[in-house]
Design a protein around this motif. Sequence first.
Motif, PDB file in Angstrom:
ATOM      1  N   THR A 137     -10.721  -4.491   2.984  1.00  0.00           N
ATOM      2  CA  THR A 137     -10.165  -5.397   1.965  1.00  0.00           C
ATOM      3  C   THR A 137     -10.588  -6.841   2.168  1.00  0.00           C
ATOM      4  O   THR A 137     -10.598  -7.625   1.221  1.00  0.00           O
ATOM      5  CB  THR A 137      -8.623  -5.352   1.961  1.00  0.00           C
ATOM      6  OG1 THR A 137      -8.126  -5.766   3.248  1.00  0.00           O
ATOM      7  CG2 THR A 137      -8.110  -3.966   1.647  1.00  0.00           C
ATOM      8  N   SER A 187      -7.603  -1.459   7.127  1.00  0.00           N
ATOM      9  CA  SER A 187      -7.407  -2.125   5.831  1.00  0.00           C
ATOM     10  C   SER A 187      -8.067  -3.491   5.815  1.00  0.00           C
ATOM     11  O   SER A 187      -8.669  -3.895   4.816  1.00  0.00           O
ATOM     12  CB  SER A 187      -5.913  -2.267   5.523  1.00  0.00           C
ATOM     13  OG  SER A 187      -5.328  -1.022   5.278  1.00  0.00           O
ATOM     14  N   ASP A 189       0.851  -1.185   0.000  1.00  0.00           N
ATOM     15  CA  ASP A 189       0.000   0.000   0.000  1.00  0.00           C
ATOM     16  C   ASP A 189       0.889   1.238   0.000  1.00  0.00           C
ATOM     17  O   ASP A 189       2.084   1.172   0.320  1.00  0.00           O
ATOM     18  CB  ASP A 189      -0.922  -0.007   1.222  1.00  0.00           C
ATOM     19  CG  ASP A 189      -2.088   0.953   1.067  1.00  0.00           C
ATOM     20  OD1 ASP A 189      -2.340   1.402  -0.075  1.00  0.00           O
ATOM     21  OD2 ASP A 189      -2.754   1.255   2.076  1.00  0.00           O
TER      22      ASP A 189
END
Length: 315
Positions: free
Chosen positions: A281, A277, A182
């Motif tokens: 995700t 995240s 990321d």
Amino acid sequence: MGEGVNQTFVTEFIILGFPSLKKLYPFLFLLFLLIYSFTVTGNIIIFIAVLTNYKLQIPMFYFLNHLSAMEIWYTSVIVPKMLSTFVTANNRAISFKNCMIQLYLFSSLGASECYLLTAMAYDRYLAICNPLHYSSKMTNTTSHHLSSGAWIGGFISPILPVALISRLVFCGPNQVNYFYCDAQPLLKLSCSSTQFTETAISALATGLIFSSFLLTVLSYIFIISTILRIPSAIGRKKAFSTCAAHLTVVMIYYGTITAMYMQPMSKFSLDINKVLSLLYTVVTPMLNPIIYSLRNKEMKDSVAKFFKRIKKDID
């Protein structure tokens, strides 16, 4: 070296994942494998259920099929590599090129989902606020254009940020304190100045998130205003039920990405970021099939028929 020359010295990165949770790796592997399997299976079931039921051949479910496809690819870009880091330390390396590819695909699919959720909000706005002209305004051509625009716009949006990151100098260390490539953890590893890149990424991310979220919010302001003017309670409940699932997904999705990206990257805490995240995700893609199945009668009926057909074929 002169400007415009790629000065990258690092040829690969090491994805650290969750180093403080090493003792839980066997459990985490099974947990995320189950979540990933459920996510892929659930979204495939929704995809097939919509395609095989003529009653669901309407724009709302057409957009839902695109959302399901995005969720499958979205989580597949992240989870398989993350699972491999739980198994053995030898699987934690990722080449510089593949790291940039993962960053680009993940960012593209995330941006595409923002655009698609906005298109879905517009669809619900037309259906509830302008029902008499809905069929003439939200035609098959219009829905195709909106969904295509979401995919194309999503894959164009991260080109500049990824290009900027790929041109930074990485001379070591190469350990990414994250579970995928990321922007934030990569920027922390750069040997060169990242101020311009951070500013550009924050500005682009804020613009994308804010504009799509604003359009979605505006759609729902008109939707809720229209629903409240419906005289009967049954009518209000029926109208709200058609957009409740989408509104739930919007709140979860934008809640997490807003907390992550709409602030200066230097202010981020990597530990908090990892949790956020994981939410959008891994967890959110798993919840979408559940939300849309439970909140929509037609979808529940279609999924039930899908399983009945499978059971009949097995018998």
